[in-house]
Write an enzyme that holds these catalytic residues in place. Sequence first.
Site, short mmCIF file in Angstrom:
data_model
loop_
_atom_site.label_atom_id
_atom_site.label_comp_id
_atom_site.label_asym_id
_atom_site.label_seq_id
_atom_site.Cartn_x
_atom_site.Cartn_y
_atom_site.Cartn_z
CG ASP A 38 -4.55 7.67 4.06
OD1 ASP A 38 -3.80 6.78 4.37
OD2 ASP A 38 -5.65 7.59 3.19
CE1 TYR A 155 0.87 -4.80 -3.23
CE2 TYR A 155 2.46 -6.61 -3.15
CZ TYR A 155 2.01 -5.43 -2.44
OH TYR A 155 2.32 -5.19 -1.00
CE LYS A 159 4.14 -2.68 -2.89
NZ LYS A 159 4.11 -1.30 -2.19
P1 NAD Z 1 -3.37 -0.26 4.52
O1 NAD Z 1 -4.34 -0.52 3.48
O2 NAD Z 1 -3.50 -0.50 5.77
O3 NAD Z 1 -2.90 1.23 4.17
C1 NAD Z 1 -2.69 1.79 3.14
C2 NAD Z 1 -3.08 3.48 3.02
O4 NAD Z 1 -2.92 3.97 1.86
C3 NAD Z 1 -4.48 3.62 3.40
O5 NAD Z 1 -4.66 4.46 4.71
C4 NAD Z 1 -4.93 4.19 2.35
O6 NAD Z 1 -6.19 5.11 2.52
C5 NAD Z 1 -3.84 4.96 1.77
N1 NAD Z 1 -3.97 5.15 0.04
C6 NAD Z 1 -4.47 4.41 -0.84
N2 NAD Z 1 -4.43 4.91 -1.98
C7 NAD Z 1 -4.02 6.22 -1.83
C8 NAD Z 1 -3.63 7.29 -2.62
N3 NAD Z 1 -4.16 7.27 -3.88
N4 NAD Z 1 -3.21 8.45 -2.05
C9 NAD Z 1 -2.86 8.24 -0.74
N5 NAD Z 1 -3.27 7.51 0.10
C10 NAD Z 1 -3.43 6.33 -0.42
O7 NAD Z 1 -1.93 -0.95 3.99
P2 NAD Z 1 -0.55 -1.52 4.50
O8 NAD Z 1 -0.51 -2.90 4.83
O9 NAD Z 1 -0.23 -0.60 5.85
O10 NAD Z 1 0.43 -1.27 3.46
C11 NAD Z 1 1.21 -0.20 3.44
C12 NAD Z 1 2.29 -0.43 2.34
O11 NAD Z 1 3.03 -1.39 2.55
C13 NAD Z 1 1.69 -0.48 0.91
O12 NAD Z 1 2.48 0.16 0.06
C14 NAD Z 1 1.82 -2.08 0.73
O13 NAD Z 1 1.97 -2.45 -0.67
C15 NAD Z 1 3.16 -2.36 1.41
N6 NAD Z 1 3.41 -3.67 1.99
C16 NAD Z 1 2.40 -4.37 2.94
C17 NAD Z 1 2.71 -5.54 3.33
C18 NAD Z 1 1.35 -6.38 4.25
O14 NAD Z 1 1.58 -7.39 4.35
N7 NAD Z 1 0.45 -5.35 4.73
C19 NAD Z 1 3.53 -6.18 2.81
C20 NAD Z 1 4.39 -5.78 2.11
C21 NAD Z 1 4.27 -4.44 1.60
#
Ligand code: NAD
Length: 251
Positions: A38, A155, A159
């Site tokens: 991370d 976004y 995706k």
């Molecule tokens: P989150 O914000 O809880 O976690 C994201 C993590 O990515 C964080 O720990 C952050 O520090 C890390 N990160 C950000 N930039 C980074 C970089 N440059 N290098 C390395 N790490 C980095 O988010 P989440 O909700 O767990 O989302 C995770 C994934 O799932 C994302 O790709 C998001 O688009 C996708 N997603 C989430 C949802 C939702 O409803 N939460 C829905 C669809 C897709």
Amino acid sequence: MTKKFDSKVAMITGAGSGIGRETAIAFADAGVQVLVTDVNSTAGEETCKMIRDTGGTAEFTFIDVTKSVSVEAAVQRAVELYGGLDFALNIAGLGSPSDPYNEESWDQVMEVNLNGVFLCMKHEIAQMLKQEGGAIVNMASVAGYRGLVVTHPAYVASKHGVVGLTKWAGAKYAAQGLRVNSVSPGAVRTSLMEKSIEADPSREAAYAAKQPIGRLAKPQEIAEAVLWLCSDSATFVTGTNLAVDGGWTAT
Ligand code: NAD
């Protein structure tokens, strides 16, 4: 007791929070040796502690998925620590900024969500080709199926791009023993989602209403799908995008 994935190795990006953290925990519970990566070192170390406290194997390595050298170093770290790389889970991502025409936001989101997945796949695939096998799962979204107007255009574009990259790599490397798939969650209760709800509290009910199951997902429910895609129950599945969205894209 022998666990399902004993002696396998996984590298997980974005494992300091939300879906990435729960995926790291689910893989460690299944017996996988996990490299938690991370950009947030404190959060990543916390995930490792959670895994070790329950008897799992995990190490943390800093990664910035937007920097090729950083990604390459993380892949090498997995090989040094555990002897190879069986599973790579590209989960790091940024949420959706509010101003649709802010150019800086466009660049930031594309950089992490799309370029980051490309750079990760580049280095992960190089290692997996040496081993003649491996499974990659990229984190897409319902916004990879739909022109979701409540989100920033970057976004949605990023995706859709992740889904395209997944199909390309899935088709290109299938004959060489690599499987590459993506998972598209609907709305999941993570810090990314909490921020979106904080900005506009009406969003929680709106998201729940979009999903015929009638609620937000738990991050563990997404982790289970990632685990299945990496398992020997999915050996004929590659280049696909699996919706785990409570029925959202079925409507
Ligand atoms: P989150 O914000 O809880 O976690 C994201 C993590 O990515 C964080 O720990 C952050 O520090 C890390 N990160 C950000 N930039 C980074 C970089 N440059 N290098 C390395 N790490 C980095 O988010 P989440 O909700 O767990 O989302 C995770 C994934 O799932 C994302 O790709 C998001 O688009 C996708 N997603 C989430 C949802 C939702 O409803 N939460 C829905 C669809 C897709």
